[in-house]
Enzyme design. Structure first.
Site, PDB file in Angstrom:
ATOM      1  N   SER A 109       0.873  -1.181   0.000  1.00  0.00           N
ATOM      2  CA  SER A 109       0.000   0.000   0.000  1.00  0.00           C
ATOM      3  C   SER A 109       0.905   1.225   0.000  1.00  0.00           C
ATOM      4  O   SER A 109       2.067   1.140   0.419  1.00  0.00           O
ATOM      5  CB  SER A 109      -0.854  -0.015   1.269  1.00  0.00           C
ATOM      6  OG  SER A 109      -1.436   1.253   1.483  1.00  0.00           O
TER       7      SER A 109
ATOM      8  N   TYR B 239      -1.487  -1.059  10.299  1.00  0.00           N
ATOM      9  CA  TYR B 239      -1.687  -1.385   8.877  1.00  0.00           C
ATOM     10  C   TYR B 239      -0.501  -0.865   8.048  1.00  0.00           C
ATOM     11  O   TYR B 239       0.109  -1.616   7.279  1.00  0.00           O
ATOM     12  CB  TYR B 239      -3.000  -0.787   8.371  1.00  0.00           C
ATOM     13  CG  TYR B 239      -3.258  -1.034   6.900  1.00  0.00           C
ATOM     14  CD1 TYR B 239      -3.820  -2.231   6.466  1.00  0.00           C
ATOM     15  CD2 TYR B 239      -2.924  -0.080   5.937  1.00  0.00           C
ATOM     16  CE1 TYR B 239      -4.043  -2.470   5.113  1.00  0.00           C
ATOM     17  CE2 TYR B 239      -3.150  -0.307   4.585  1.00  0.00           C
ATOM     18  CZ  TYR B 239      -3.710  -1.501   4.181  1.00  0.00           C
ATOM     19  OH  TYR B 239      -3.932  -1.733   2.839  1.00  0.00           O
TER      20      TYR B 239
HETATM   21  P1  NAP Z   1     -11.228  -6.551   1.653  1.00  0.00           P
HETATM   22  O1  NAP Z   1     -12.310  -6.236   0.706  1.00  0.00           O
HETATM   23  O2  NAP Z   1     -11.403  -6.239   3.098  1.00  0.00           O
HETATM   24  O3  NAP Z   1     -10.841  -8.075   1.455  1.00  0.00           O
HETATM   25  C1  NAP Z   1      -9.856  -8.670   2.262  1.00  0.00           C
HETATM   26  C2  NAP Z   1      -9.961 -10.165   2.138  1.00  0.00           C
HETATM   27  O4  NAP Z   1      -9.049 -10.751   3.082  1.00  0.00           O
HETATM   28  C3  NAP Z   1     -11.352 -10.676   2.498  1.00  0.00           C
HETATM   29  O5  NAP Z   1     -11.707 -11.731   1.637  1.00  0.00           O
HETATM   30  C4  NAP Z   1     -11.165 -11.181   3.921  1.00  0.00           C
HETATM   31  O6  NAP Z   1     -12.040 -12.196   4.318  1.00  0.00           O
HETATM   32  C5  NAP Z   1      -9.738 -11.710   3.868  1.00  0.00           C
HETATM   33  N1  NAP Z   1      -9.212 -11.827   5.218  1.00  0.00           N
HETATM   34  C6  NAP Z   1      -9.154 -10.870   6.168  1.00  0.00           C
HETATM   35  N2  NAP Z   1      -8.693 -11.393   7.310  1.00  0.00           N
HETATM   36  C7  NAP Z   1      -8.457 -12.711   7.085  1.00  0.00           C
HETATM   37  C8  NAP Z   1      -8.018 -13.763   7.890  1.00  0.00           C
HETATM   38  N3  NAP Z   1      -7.733 -13.601   9.192  1.00  0.00           N
HETATM   39  N4  NAP Z   1      -7.902 -14.998   7.344  1.00  0.00           N
HETATM   40  C9  NAP Z   1      -8.214 -15.201   6.037  1.00  0.00           C
HETATM   41  N5  NAP Z   1      -8.662 -14.223   5.218  1.00  0.00           N
HETATM   42  C10 NAP Z   1      -8.789 -12.999   5.749  1.00  0.00           C
HETATM   43  O7  NAP Z   1      -9.881  -5.803   1.232  1.00  0.00           O
HETATM   44  P2  NAP Z   1      -9.342  -5.349  -0.205  1.00  0.00           P
HETATM   45  O8  NAP Z   1      -9.557  -3.892  -0.312  1.00  0.00           O
HETATM   46  O9  NAP Z   1      -9.802  -6.261  -1.256  1.00  0.00           O
HETATM   47  O10 NAP Z   1      -7.774  -5.548   0.048  1.00  0.00           O
HETATM   48  C11 NAP Z   1      -7.008  -6.550  -0.583  1.00  0.00           C
HETATM   49  C12 NAP Z   1      -5.551  -6.206  -0.409  1.00  0.00           C
HETATM   50  O11 NAP Z   1      -5.264  -4.963  -1.052  1.00  0.00           O
HETATM   51  C13 NAP Z   1      -5.119  -6.016   1.040  1.00  0.00           C
HETATM   52  O12 NAP Z   1      -3.819  -6.529   1.218  1.00  0.00           O
HETATM   53  C14 NAP Z   1      -5.108  -4.518   1.214  1.00  0.00           C
HETATM   54  O13 NAP Z   1      -4.248  -4.131   2.245  1.00  0.00           O
HETATM   55  C15 NAP Z   1      -4.636  -4.077  -0.136  1.00  0.00           C
HETATM   56  N6  NAP Z   1      -4.977  -2.694  -0.509  1.00  0.00           N
HETATM   57  C16 NAP Z   1      -6.261  -2.336  -0.764  1.00  0.00           C
HETATM   58  C17 NAP Z   1      -6.545  -1.043  -1.150  1.00  0.00           C
HETATM   59  C18 NAP Z   1      -7.959  -0.597  -1.447  1.00  0.00           C
HETATM   60  O14 NAP Z   1      -8.169   0.604  -1.748  1.00  0.00           O
HETATM   61  N7  NAP Z   1      -8.940  -1.465  -1.407  1.00  0.00           N
HETATM   62  C19 NAP Z   1      -5.508  -0.099  -1.284  1.00  0.00           C
HETATM   63  C20 NAP Z   1      -4.192  -0.502  -1.016  1.00  0.00           C
HETATM   64  C21 NAP Z   1      -3.941  -1.799  -0.636  1.00  0.00           C
HETATM   65  P3  NAP Z   1     -13.576 -11.854   4.720  1.00  0.00           P
HETATM   66  O15 NAP Z   1     -14.240 -11.549   3.420  1.00  0.00           O
HETATM   67  O16 NAP Z   1     -14.040 -13.083   5.358  1.00  0.00           O
HETATM   68  O17 NAP Z   1     -13.503 -10.672   5.620  1.00  0.00           O
END
Ligand code: NAP
Length: 248
Positions: free
Chosen positions: A153, A166
């Site tokens: 990130s 984070y």
């Molecule tokens: P998200 O929608 O919250 O999805 C995260 C996923 O990880 C969900 O499927 C969640 O499961 C799973 N997860 C969380 N805790 C877990 C655990 N203890 N064991 C197994 N699975 C787990 O997040 P996202 O936005 O798609 O993010 C994906 C990646 O991109 C992350 O690494 C995040 O830091 C990074 N990122 C995102 C953004 C953004 O703008 N979205 C920006 C920069 C970086 P559940 O569905 O069961 O909760």
């Protein structure tokens, strides 16, 4: 690379594990990898969400995926080893690993950050990524051209107030990627890189920026070009880099 358009069947016959495959970016990445021909191992903590992704892949005619319900907060080394054994027995190979799952934790100053929550964020976002990578590396090394993608990130490249555990966890992910990339340099065919997805319309983004208009943020299925590029054969010489999925 943001605009990379994957050739049809780019990932045919590949086996790719995606963590956090039940929702957000992980879900869309898994669906799109399957569309490009890969067999996907769907890892996440919510069986129901993984079942939905499984059904979507099956109904669109993709290769039959596998589901691994695993909570990265509590999983122990033996479970990661078991995962590696199962993948080897079921598929005989692993070509790609997308380490995508993460949690946000609190957005609050370090001075107020709850210690217990800090530990939990580090466990899910860093420690589990090390443990799963360690367990799966021997399989990845057997692949003709293995690819490991960590997820970073912008707050893991330059510290930003209130992003607490984070942000620090993403600095650690960048360090883990660089360390592993250096260890693997010139020794085997596994390449290791980080992707910073940039602002993407998911539950995590909504929690981090509740006042933001979601319509102004890119959908996860609109920013996957770099994911395809790094998983496929056109990125064999890309190693040890931290790249942005969206143009700045
Ligand atoms: P998200 O929608 O919250 O999805 C995260 C996923 O990880 C969900 O499927 C969640 O499961 C799973 N997860 C969380 N805790 C877990 C655990 N203890 N064991 C197994 N699975 C787990 O997040 P996202 O936005 O798609 O993010 C994906 C990646 O991109 C992350 O690494 C995040 O830091 C990074 N990122 C995102 C953004 C953004 O703008 N979205 C920006 C920069 C970086 P559940 O569905 O069961 O909760």
């Amino acid at each position: 690379m943001h605009n990379y358009v994957a050739p049809k069947e780019l990932l045919k016959d590949k086996v790719i594990l995606v963590t956090g495959a039940g929702d957000g970016i992980g879900k869309e990445a898994a669906l799109s990898f399957a569309k490009l021909g890969a067999t996907i191992v769907l890892l996440g903590r919510s069986q129901e969400k993984l079942d939905d992704v499984y059904d979507l892949i099956e109904s669109s005619g993709g290769p039959q995926p596998a589901i691994v319900p695993l909570n990265l907060e509590s999983a122990v080394e033996q479970e990661y080893q078991q995962l590696a054994n199962t993948i080897e027995q079921e598929f005989g190979r692993l070509d790609g690993l997308l380490l995508n799952a993460a949690i946000l934790g609190s957005i609050t100053p370090i001075e107020n950050y709850p210690v217990e929550e800090w530990t939990k964020v580090m466990q899910v976002n860093v420690n589990s990524q090390f443990a799963i990578t360690k367990a799966l590396l021997p399989l990845l090394k057997q692949a003709e051209a293995g690819s490991v993608i960590f997820t970073t990130s912008s707050v893991g490249r330059k510290g930003r107030a209130h992003w607490g555990a984070y942000g620090v966890s993403k600095f650690a992910v960048e360090g883990l990627m660089q360390t592993l990339a250096d260890e693997l340099e010139n020794t085997c065919s596994v390449r290791v890189n980080c992707i910073n997805p940039g602002a993407t319309r998911t539950n995590m983004r909504g929690s981090a920026f509740p006042a933001e208009d979601p319509a102004k943020v890119c959908r996860p299925n609109e920013m996957l070009g770099l994911y395809h590029f790094l998983m496929g054969k056109d990125s064999l010489d890309i190693h040890g880099q931290s790249l942005d999925a969206q143009p700045k």
